[in-house]
Design an enzyme around this catalytic site. Structure first.
Site, short mmCIF file in Angstrom:
data_model
loop_
_atom_site.label_atom_id
_atom_site.label_comp_id
_atom_site.label_asym_id
_atom_site.label_seq_id
_atom_site.Cartn_x
_atom_site.Cartn_y
_atom_site.Cartn_z
N TRP A 138 12.57 -56.24 0.52
CA TRP A 138 11.40 -55.78 1.28
C TRP A 138 11.84 -55.19 2.62
O TRP A 138 12.95 -55.49 3.10
CB TRP A 138 10.43 -56.96 1.54
CG TRP A 138 9.05 -56.47 1.82
CD1 TRP A 138 8.42 -56.45 3.03
CD2 TRP A 138 8.16 -55.87 0.88
NE1 TRP A 138 7.17 -55.86 2.88
CE2 TRP A 138 7.00 -55.50 1.57
CE3 TRP A 138 8.25 -55.60 -0.50
CZ2 TRP A 138 5.92 -54.87 0.95
CZ3 TRP A 138 7.17 -54.98 -1.12
CH2 TRP A 138 6.02 -54.63 -0.40
N ASP A 191 8.82 -50.23 10.49
CA ASP A 191 7.56 -49.71 11.00
C ASP A 191 6.40 -50.53 10.45
O ASP A 191 6.59 -51.36 9.55
CB ASP A 191 7.42 -48.24 10.63
CG ASP A 191 7.13 -48.06 9.16
OD1 ASP A 191 7.87 -48.63 8.33
OD2 ASP A 191 6.13 -47.40 8.82
N GLU A 194 6.14 -50.85 6.78
CA GLU A 194 7.24 -51.52 6.09
C GLU A 194 8.05 -50.56 5.23
O GLU A 194 8.46 -50.88 4.14
CB GLU A 194 6.70 -52.69 5.24
CG GLU A 194 5.87 -53.66 6.06
CD GLU A 194 5.15 -54.72 5.25
OE1 GLU A 194 4.76 -54.42 4.11
OE2 GLU A 194 5.00 -55.83 5.77
N GLU A 195 8.25 -49.36 5.75
CA GLU A 195 8.96 -48.35 4.95
C GLU A 195 10.26 -47.87 5.58
O GLU A 195 11.22 -47.63 4.87
CB GLU A 195 8.04 -47.14 4.73
CG GLU A 195 6.85 -47.49 3.87
CD GLU A 195 5.84 -46.35 3.76
OE1 GLU A 195 5.09 -46.35 2.79
OE2 GLU A 195 5.80 -45.48 4.64
N GLU A 383 -7.66 -49.26 -1.09
CA GLU A 383 -6.75 -48.91 0.00
C GLU A 383 -6.92 -47.45 0.38
O GLU A 383 -7.04 -47.10 1.56
CB GLU A 383 -5.32 -49.18 -0.45
CG GLU A 383 -4.27 -48.88 0.58
CD GLU A 383 -2.88 -49.17 0.04
OE1 GLU A 383 -2.29 -50.16 0.48
OE2 GLU A 383 -2.39 -48.42 -0.83
C1 NOJ Z 1 0.92 -51.50 2.54
C2 NOJ Z 1 0.84 -51.30 4.02
O1 NOJ Z 1 1.74 -50.27 4.39
C3 NOJ Z 1 1.18 -52.57 4.75
O2 NOJ Z 1 1.07 -52.36 6.13
C4 NOJ Z 1 0.23 -53.65 4.31
O3 NOJ Z 1 0.56 -54.85 4.96
C5 NOJ Z 1 0.33 -53.82 2.81
N1 NOJ Z 1 0.08 -52.59 2.16
C6 NOJ Z 1 -0.65 -54.86 2.28
O4 NOJ Z 1 -1.97 -54.45 2.52
#
Ligand code: NOJ
Ligand code: NOJ
Length: 533
Positions: A138, A191, A194-195, A383
Site C-alpha cells: 500500500w 499524497d 495514497e498514490e 465514489e
Molecule cells: C481512495 C482515495 O484515494 C483514498 O483517499 C481513500 O481513503 C480511499 N479511496 C477509501 O475511500
C-alpha cells in the site's frame, strides 16, 4: 423589450435552480445520514463483519474492494457525527462515538506493516474491518490524526465528565497521536490519495490544526502541550507545498484542507488564504458549474469527477460566503481574480462591500446543482460519476461521499463549524509573500521558484514551488511562513531564482546568473514583481 424579458427569464432560471437544490438537499440529507450510519459496525446494515465503531469505506467488495477501514475516512465521518452530537443537532449519537473511540484506541495498538505503536505503526492508513492489520502492499503514511477526539473531550469536560475522567479515558489515545504527529509531521510520505510519494497540503493542514487543538486541550487538562504548539508553528509555513510525484499541484486536496480547517472566528486568516490557493489550483476557475475530480492527471477508475470533491469545492465557497457575509465585504485578490471573472469579466482586484453587485457574484456558483444533477434517483452516493454521462462509478455507497454531502448541506444552511482556536497564535507570526514574475512560456512549460531558504526549498529544483499562470504572462505564487524562519537573522539577504520546467526537465532552464536577491522586510505581507531574466 427583449432584453428585459431575457433578464427576467434568467432571474427566474436562477430562482428555479435554487429551489431545485433546496429540494435536492431536503431529500438527500436523510439518505446521506442513513447511508453513513449503514457503513458503521457492528449494527450498520451494510457493514457486516465490522467491529463496533469501525467505519467501512464502502460495501463494494470488488472493483474496487473497499471493505477496509481507513483511518482518514473514518475520522472525517466521525468529524460529522461528533459535530452533530456536540452541537446538539443529534443527541442520539454518543454510543456510536464511544464505539468509535474504543475501536480507534484498539487500532493504535495493532502492529502493522508501518511498525509498532512506537516505531511508526501509528501512521498506518488502513486496517481490516475486524480490527486486525492489513498486510498487503500500500502507499503507506501518513494518515491524518484523529483530531476530533479533542472536540469530544472538550464537550465532555463542559458537560458530563471531570478532568480526571477525560485524562483516564480519552487523553492517552489523543496524546499518542499528538506525540506521533509532533515527531513526524514533516516527513514526506504519500499524497492524500495514497498514490505517489509526496507531501499533502491536506494532511499537513489538518496536522497543524490537531496540534493547535491538542495544545489547548493539554492546557485544559493541566498537561504540557508546549511541543505541540512549537511544531504547530513550524507546520504552518509548510502547508503551502502541494506538488510532488510529477503532478501539477492542482488538486482537490486544497479544497478539502480548507473546509476541514475552516474556523469561522478566524475569518479570513484561515479560510481565505487557502481559498485563494484553492480557487486557483483546482483548475475550476474557467467554468461556473463543473463536476470536480481529484486532480487533472487522475486515471483511477477512469479519473472521473468525484462526489466528495464536487461537494468540497461547493462547501469551500459556502464557507467563504459565511466569512464575507460576517464581515460585510469581500476581497478580490490577483489570485482569486480568475474565479470572479467567470461570473463577470469586468471584475477588478479590490474590496467590495455587500451593497455592490460584485459581492453577490459567488452566489451564482452552481457546484451543488452539479452534485444534485448526478446523484441517482435513490440518492446513493458512489465514489465517482462518469465524466460523459454522469452514471455513478467505482465504489458504491462511499461513506466519505455521504459525510461530504452532510457537511456541504450544513454549510449551505449557514451552519458554521465551531471554532477550533485558529485565531491569533501562530497566525500572527506569519508573513505572506507573493512572487510575481512575467515570463513568456510555450505549451508544456511551467515556471517554478526556488532559493536559499527552507521556505524556498533550499535551491532544490526538484522540489521547487510551482507558480500559477492564471494571470499569464505573470506567474504567481504566495508563500505563508513563519516570520522567524524567513527573517532569521532579521533583515536577511535572501537569494532566489525562477526556473522553467518542460516535462519535469529543468537542466539549463533556470534564469541566468546572478541570483535574484531581496532583503526581507520586518513586516509583511509583501509582493515581489520580477521579470524573467
Ligand atoms: C481512495 C482515495 O484515494 C483514498 O483517499 C481513500 O481513503 C480511499 N479511496 C477509501 O475511500
Ligand atoms: C544552485 C542554483 O541552481 C543556481 O542557480 C544558483 O545560482 C546557486 N545554487 C546558488 O548560488
Amino acid at each position: 423589450m427583449r432584453v428585459v424579458l431575457f433578464s427576467a427569464l434568467s432571474i427566474c432560471g436562477a430562482a428555479l435552480a435554487q429551489s431545485s437544490v433546496d429540494s435536492y438537499v431536503a431529500k438527500e440529507l436523510p439518505i446521506a445520514k442513513a447511508g453513513l450510519l449503514a457503513n458503521i459496525g457492528s449494527t450498520g446494515s451494510k457493514s457486516q463483519g465490522a467491529k463496533a465503531g469501525i467505519v467501512i469505506a464502502s460495501p463494494s467488495k470488488v472493483d474496487p474492494d473497499y471493505v477496509f477501514t481507513w483511518v482518514r475516512d473514518s475520522s472525517l465521518v466521525f468529524k460529522v457525527i461528533i459535530d452533530q452530537f456536540t452541537s446538539g443537532e443529534d443527541t442520539t449519537l454518543l454510543g456510536q462515538i464511544q464505539n468509535f473511540i474504543t475501536a480507534e484506541t484498539a487500532l493504535q495498538q495493532v502492529s502493522n506493516p508501518s511498525g509498532t505503536i512506537s516505531t511508526g505503526g501509528l501512521g498506518e492508513p488502513k486496517f481490516e474491518i475486524d480490527g486486525t492489520a492489513f498486510t498487503g502492499s500500500w502507499g503507506r503514511w501518513p494518515r491524518p490524526p484523529i483530531h476530533l477526539h479533542d472536540r469530544l473531550a472538550n464537550w465532555l469536560l463542559k458537560n458530563t465528565s471531570t478532568t480526571s475522567e477525560v485524562l483516564d479515558t480519552l487523553w492517552p489515545a489523543i496524546k499518542l497521536d499528538l506525540d506521533y504527529v509532533t515527531a513526524s509531521w514533516n516527513q514526506t510520505g504519500f499524497d492524500l490519495w495514497e498514490e505517489v510519494q509526496s507531501s499533502s497540503f491536506f494532511t499537513t493542514a489538518v496536522q497543524h490544526r490537531s496540534l493547535r487543538e491538542g495544545a489547548a486541550l493539554a492546557g485544559a487538562l493541566g498537561q504540557d502541550g508546549g511541543a505541540y504548539t512549537e511544531q504547530a508553528d513550524n507546520a504552518l509555513w509548510y502547508i503551502t507545498a502541494n506538488t510532488g510525484g510529477g503532478r501539477s499541484g492542482k488538486d482537490a486536496n486544497t479544497a478539502l484542507a480548507s473546509i476541514h480547517t475552516f474556523d469561522p472566528e478566524a475569518g479570513c486568516s484561515t479560510l481565505i488564504p487557502s481559498a485563494r490557493f484553492t480557487l486557483s489550483t483546482t483548475g475550476i476557475a474557467a467554468n461556473a458549474a463543473v463536476a470536480t475530480g481529484r486532480y487533472p492527471e487522475d486515471v483511477y477508475f477512469g479519473g472521473n469527477p468525484w462526489y466528495l470533491a464536487t461537494a468540497a469545492v461547493a462547501e469551500q465557497l459556502y464557507d467563504a460566503l459565511f466569512v464575507w457575509n460576517a464581515q460585510g465585504s469581500l476581497e478580490v485578490t490577483p489570485i482569486s481574480l480568475a474565479f470572479f471573472r467567470q461570473f463577470d469579466s469586468n471584475v477588478a482586484v479590490g474590496t467590495y462591500a455587500s451593497s455592490t453587485p460584485t459581492f453577490h457574484l459567488p452566489h451564482r456558483s452552481r457546484f451543488l446543482e452539479v452534485h444534485a444533477k448526478y446523484t441517482p434517483a435513490d440518492g446513493g452516493l458512489a465514489e465517482q460519476f462518469d465524466r460523459n454521462n454522469g452514471t455513478p462509478l467505482s465504489a458504491v455507497d462511499q461513506t466519505w461521499s455521504y459525510a461530504a454531502a452532510l457537511t456541504v448541506f450544513a454549510a449551505r444552511e449557514g451552519k458554521a463549524p465551531a471554532s477550533w482556536g485558529a485565531k491569533g497564535g501562530p497566525q500572527g507570526a506569519v508573513v505572506s509573500t507573493t512572487f510575481n514574475v512575467v515570463a513568456e512560456t510555450v505549451l508544456g512549460e511551467d515556471i517554478y521558484l526556488t532559493g536559499s531558504v527552507d521556505a524556498l526549498m533550499n535551491w532544490s529544483p526538484e522540489n521547487a514551488l510551482k507558480l500559477n499562470p492564471d494571470n499569464y504572462p505573470t506567474w504567481s505564487g504566495e508563500l505563508y511562513h513563519k516570520r522567524s524562519l524567513w527573517t532569521s537573522p532579521a533583515s536577511a539577504l535572501i537569494e532566489y531564482k525562477y526556473i522553467r520546467k518542460v516535462n519535469g526537465q529543468f537542466e539549463g532552464l533556470g534564469e541566468s546568473d546572478p541570483n535574484n536577491q531581496v532583503t526581507t522586510p520586518a513586516t509583511g505581507p509583501f509582493v515581489l514583481n520580477d521579470n524573467w531574466r
